[in-house]
Design an enzyme around this catalytic site. Structure first.
Site, PDB file in Angstrom:
ATOM      1  CD  GLU A 153      44.020  64.965  49.206  1.00 35.17           C
ATOM      2  OE1 GLU A 153      45.181  65.570  49.568  1.00 35.17           O
ATOM      3  OE2 GLU A 153      43.151  65.758  48.623  1.00 35.17           O
TER       4      GLU A 153
ATOM      5  CD  GLU B 158      38.852  61.829  46.219  1.00 34.94           C
ATOM      6  OE1 GLU B 158      38.310  62.746  46.812  1.00 34.94           O
ATOM      7  OE2 GLU B 158      39.477  61.098  46.997  1.00 34.94           O
TER       8      GLU B 158
HETATM    9  C1  IPT Z   1      39.202  64.774  48.969  1.00 35.06           C
HETATM   10  C2  IPT Z   1      39.480  63.114  49.476  1.00 35.06           C
HETATM   11  O1  IPT Z   1      40.291  62.893  48.863  1.00 35.06           O
HETATM   12  C3  IPT Z   1      38.219  62.584  49.729  1.00 35.06           C
HETATM   13  O2  IPT Z   1      38.707  61.610  50.921  1.00 35.06           O
HETATM   14  C4  IPT Z   1      37.170  63.388  50.387  1.00 35.06           C
HETATM   15  O3  IPT Z   1      37.502  63.826  51.659  1.00 35.06           O
HETATM   16  C5  IPT Z   1      36.791  64.377  49.316  1.00 35.06           C
HETATM   17  O4  IPT Z   1      37.822  65.267  49.266  1.00 35.06           O
HETATM   18  C6  IPT Z   1      35.687  65.262  49.978  1.00 35.06           C
HETATM   19  O5  IPT Z   1      34.839  64.615  50.385  1.00 35.06           O
HETATM   20  S1  IPT Z   1      39.980  65.767  49.077  1.00 35.06           S
HETATM   21  C7  IPT Z   1      39.892  67.378  49.143  1.00 35.06           C
HETATM   22  C8  IPT Z   1      40.725  68.469  49.841  1.00 35.06           C
HETATM   23  C9  IPT Z   1      39.963  67.674  47.711  1.00 35.06           C
END
Ligand code: IPT
Length: 984
Positions: free
Chosen positions: A417, A495
């Site tokens: 990010e 993710e």
């Molecule tokens: C995403 C991040 O990459 C991760 O570090 C964590 O913050 C997660 O979200 C939420 O728990 S970024 C999000 C804007 C999709």
């Protein structure tokens, strides 16, 4: 410019990065107790600060352990933010109020380094900027909190007592590059060591251990920075080479070798000796390659069934502990997790030795995130600004150089990010040159301009279909050319499935797509563990703190509690669901037999067996073991069902099949179960309608049941049990509260696409707006019938005309009390319901009795997280039925209840007779309303009753805390429902 606002990575005195090597050269650890003091404001840069002068008196200072974070050791407090910067976005500057720790200790050095050798001072992790003095002279300064730094201190060391002083600023220009979603935890939190670097030693080694997937031929290609002659030895493969000088260095064909894979982590011991030093490495031979849109490991598709893992501990923060790390990895293996993304920074170097040895596919991520610039439209984003170029490339170099010898590392990730920009592109370019053997990952490269795999976070299912199958929408955020480029690459979900609180939902649906689309190479659930910090209330009750609990003015609340494992290490039901969905042997049972498919990368099935058992109403009738045929990865087979048991079926008969280890894996017990499936056999006995007797004793009594004037039950068989009261409210889960993409909360579910408007109101806020948490009840009628009593209740919130109307029909027969509940929506509904059912109040003392039930379990389950639930007979304490999620929320729902025994209370579903579905049950020491108004468990009021909820249905879980909402098919839209139970 002061040092804290210098965007360059550190002083020129830093040594070039190199591999973390196991060496026989002496190491002196400087861990232990240091003198420490904290300034609230960063002191001015001074040539040699007074405390660094060896003669300075620090006897009055506090003591602090190294490694540690000072905020977890009584100095200042931790701060949690997700993407927000806890300081103004004013790069590269940071505020003057900048907590700064000064550390000092002495150590003895018993003489000069070995003849001609050097001494290197190494820091494995300091957050965020450190300046170091040895014996009053500046050694240098560095940033890059989760990266290693080395200095040559040979000339500064004296024999006898030495004084090392370190000043650590919490905030620095480097903090702009470290905006990961985690606690800000300053301090020297990894090892500090002095490495004796012998004359004629080995400074760096880069082992490329390739294996040709078809022939199995291994090739060992070693780059060294060392003194010659070198002795290279790998006895197991007959390698015993002497290289007299650099021109002798050559790639060694080592013949047929076993591959290293996560499932069979085969390692070979290699030693390299120079005249002054021997280093030992554990080598794994494998080839990682991209062929078209496939990512291959050792010639076979590499599918990530992984988690994002932060280094976090409730007491130590990011301080590494090998015993804990190993335990974490074992727990992962026991839950069918075989991949890790090191979110969002390199872990402690030792962690990768464990990953090599225990078997994990690792995406190793650089310590880089500038997420907060997203809120200012990426203006001045460091990853696209030349003044930060050196820092960005420096971070990547230090990441790759330190960990390049680990077979577990299969991909480099540039960071997380951080928008996109030329510094990222250059990081990729440098990495590709330095290590062509591993693909490059970075999700923020939406155009696919400089990365090798297409990576997305939290896509809806529809998007995956579109990327991997028929294209039905544009590729995320990019035009047709870039879109085509992305769709031609292997696709991974870096993710997905946000495991915050109760959830995530829809794991099975994602896995179905992983199975279906060869382009989709799996992904990494967000995330492994809650980051709660162990704290105490003023009256001494322990709890796990989240954002805001330390009075931080800017914070992101419980968003840091989003793991599959709770802060205290307790696995959540979400982890159980994941383990089932990720079964290495896909297993299902029907009338035709037991169907098995080996979904593994490397492993066969020789180590497994099939165990079966037949249970009638949850009571074991027969069991056995079936040999499992040898199935290579990708192969399937159907086994015949075990021979029929007995003549008649008593009650509900279920066949349960488990795929279990025959012996003990290195990470779990013998008999460890990797997959489970169930099949209902035969049919249960259908009871005809029983004769009903009206047995009114007086106005308020039917049999042993006493009712109040409004027709609510007040006791039964002298057990004070009251209600039931209709209920629509559940304490919102984190996903119910979430506002991220993909809302299905519109009036007409048929109109939703799966990629709803961003920031549509959360399910919880729609429910609250409509008052679902505060129904007011009005008894419409209480009628005595020939066989009992019928109560009708209308339940609506204040100032609303929507609600439900419920009918409770009580009858009595043979000392048993029968209750039929029917409910129907009233008015014009335009949102889902969290639940629909009714709630009884039981005496709180009943919570001391164990609950025994025949139904689904052992863990809670919800419509979109029900793969792990099996039908059986289970026992639990009442406390054990609930999960202590980071903040109180819905927990403990177990659908499909056949029978519940709790002390004198015996309740059974009457579905066989009425045809109504079996209810779900929940026993809770607090009402849903109490749970939803507490931010922490310790804020809950004392229990006034033990609440028994019998739900006709619950809403799904979804992943909307960060990701898509509950799928329409798992959503609870207002409808008529009912259940029927018998109390005995
Ligand atoms: C995403 C991040 O990459 C991760 O570090 C964590 O913050 C997660 O979200 C939420 O728990 S970024 C999000 C804007 C999709």
């Amino acid at each position: 410019m002061t040092r804290v606002s210098d965007p360059t990575p550190g002083s020129p005195s830093r040594l070039p990065p190199r591999a973390a090597l196991r060496s026989d050269a002496p190491v002196v650890r400087l861990d232990g107790e240091w003198a420490f003091r904290l300034h609230e404001t960063a002191p001015e840069d001074d040539a040699v600060p007074a405390f660094a002068d060896p003669s300075a008196d620090v006897s009055g200072w506090d003591r602090i352990p190294v490694p540690s974070h000072w905020v977890l050791n009584g100095h200042g407090h931790p701060t949690y933010t997700n993407l927000q910067y806890p300081f103004p976005i004013d790069p590269p500057f940071v505020p003057d109020a900048n907590p700064t720790g000064e550390y000092r200790r002495t150590f003895d050095w018993d003489g000069p380094a070995r003849e001609g050798g050097r001494v290197v001072l190494r820091f494995d992790g300091v957050e965020s900027l450190a300046t170091v003095w040895l014996n009053g002279r500046e050694v240098g300064w560095f940033t890059g909190s989760r990266l290693a730094t080395e200095f040559d201190v040979t000339e500064l060391l004296v024999s006898g007592e030495n004084v090392i002083a370190v000043r650590v600023n919490q905030w620095s220009a480097a903090s702009y590059l470290e905006d990961q979603d985690q606690w800000w935890l300053p301090g020297i939190f990894r090892d500090v060591t002095l490495l004796v670097r012998p004359a004629h030693g080995i400074d760096d080694v880069f082992v490329h251990a390739d294996r040709e997937p078809v022939t199995g031929e291994g090739l060992l290609d070693i780059e060294v920075q060392a003194a010659f002659p070198l002795q290279v030895s790998l006895p197991e493969l007959g390698v015993d080479e002497t290289w007299a000088g650099p021109t002798d260095v050559r790639a060694l064909a080592v013949g047929r070798v076993d591959a290293w894979t996560a499932e069979i982590p085969r390692l070979y011991d290699l030693t390299i000796s120079s005249p002054g030093e021997t280093v030992s490495l554990r080598v794994g031979f494998r080839r990682i390659e991209i062929v078209g849109d496939r990512l291959l490991a050792d010639g076979r598709p590499l599918v990530f069934r992984g988690v994002n893992r932060h280094e976090t501990h409730p007491d130590r923060g990011r301080v590494f502990d090998e015993v804990d790390a190993r335990r974490d990895l074992e727990l992962m293996r026991r839950n069918n997790i075989t991949a890790i993304r090191t979110a969002h920074q390199p872990p402690h170097p030792r962690f990768l030795d464990l990953a090599d040895e225990m078997g994990f596919w690792v995406i190793l991520e650089c310590d880089l995130e500038t997420h907060g610039f997203w809120d200012v439209e990426w203006r001045d984003n460091p990853t696209d600004d030349p003044q930060w170029r050196a820092a960005c490339i420096d971070r990547m170099r230090r990441t790759v150089e330190r960990d390049k010898n680990h077979p577990s590392v299969v991909m480099w990730s540039l960071g997380n990010e951080s928008g996109t920009g030329r510094n990222l592109a250059e990081m990729a370019e440098w990495t590709r040159r330095r290590d062509p053997s591993r693909p490059i990952h970075y999700e923020g490269d939406t155009e696919g301009a400089y990365t090798d795999v297409y990576s997305r976070m939290y896509p809806a299912l529809e998007e995956i279909h579109s990327v991997c199958g028929e294209q039905t929408m544009g590729v995320h955020e990019v035009g047709p050319a870039a879109g085509a480029r992305q769709r031609a690459k292997p696709f991974i979900l870096c993710e997905y499935a946000h495991a915050m609180g109760n959830g995530p939902g829809a794991l099975a649906e994602y896995e179905e797509l992983v199975d279906r689309y060869p382009r989709l190479h799996g992904g990494f659930v967000w995330e492994w563990r809650d980051h709660g910090l162990r704290s105490r209330t003023p009256d001494g009750r322990e709890f796990f703190a989240y954002g805001g609990d330390f009075g931080e003015p800017v914070h992101d609340g419980p968003f840091v509690m989003d793991g599959l494992v709770l802060s205290d290490g307790t696995p959540s039901p979400g982890l159980g669901e994941l383990a089932t969905v990720w079964a290495p042997i896909a297993t299902s049972v029907d009338d035709d037999g037991i169907h098995l498919r080996n979904r593994q990368h490397t492993l066969g099935t020789e180590h497994l067996e099939v165990r079966w058992r037949v249970e009638d109403d949850g009571v074991g009738v027969e069991s056995g073991v079936i040999e499992l045929p040898a199935l290579a990865p990708g192969e399937s087979s159907t086994l015949p069902l075990p021979p029929p048991v007995g003549e008649t079926v008593q009650g509900e008969r279920w066949l349960t099949v488990e795929i279990a280890w025959r012996h003990a894996p290195s990470w779990g017990p013998a008999g460890h179960v990797v997959a489970r499936a169930q099949h209902r056999l035969g049919v249960e006995l259908q009871l005809g309608p029983a004769p009903l007797y009206a047995s009114w004793c007086d106005d308020r009594r039917i049999g042993d049941a006493v009712f109040d004037a409004r027709g609510y039950l007040s006791s039964w068989q002298s057990l004070p049990i009251s209600g039931p009261v209709p209920e629509l409210w559940r304490a919102p889960t984190e996903n119910d509260r979430g506002k991220s993409s993909g809302s299905y909360e519109t009036a007409d579910p048929a109109l939703t696409s799966g990629r709803g408007e961003e920031e549509a109101p959360s399910a919880a806020s729609r429910w609250l707006e409509r008052g679902l948490d505060r129904l007011q009840h009005r008894v419409l009628s209480v009628e005595r019938t020939a066989s009992g009593l019928v109560q009708r209740v209308r339940s609506l919130p204040a100032h609303a005309s929507i609600g439900i109307e419920s009918t409770f029909e009580w009858t009595v027969e043979d000392g048993a009390l029968r209750l039929r509940f029917d409910a129907r929506p009233v008015g014009e509904w335009d949102c889902t319901w969290p639940r629909v059912g009714a709630r009884f109040a039981l005496p709180v003392e009943l919570s001391d009795a164990p609950a025994t039930w025949f139904g689904t379990g052992p863990a809670e389950s919800y419509p979109d997280s029900a793969t792990a639930a099996t039908v059986g007979r289970f026992v639990s304490t009442v406390d054990g039925l609930a999960v202590t999620y980071g903040r109180p929320q819905e927990t403990g729902h177990r659908p499909g209840l056949r029978r519940l025994d709790l002390g004198p209370l015996h309740l059974a579903s009457d579905d066989a007779r009425t045809g109504l579905p079996q209810p779900g049950f929940q026993l809770s020491l607090h009402t849903a309303q109490e749970l939803s108004s507490a931010g922490h468990h310790h804020e809950l009021p004392p229990s006034s009753a033990l609440w028994l909820y019998l739900d006709a249905a619950q809403h799904g879980l979804g992943s909307r805390a960060c990701g898509p909402d509950v799928l329409p098919r798992h959503a609870l839209w207002p409808r008529s429902v009912g259940w029927s139970v018998v109390l005995r």
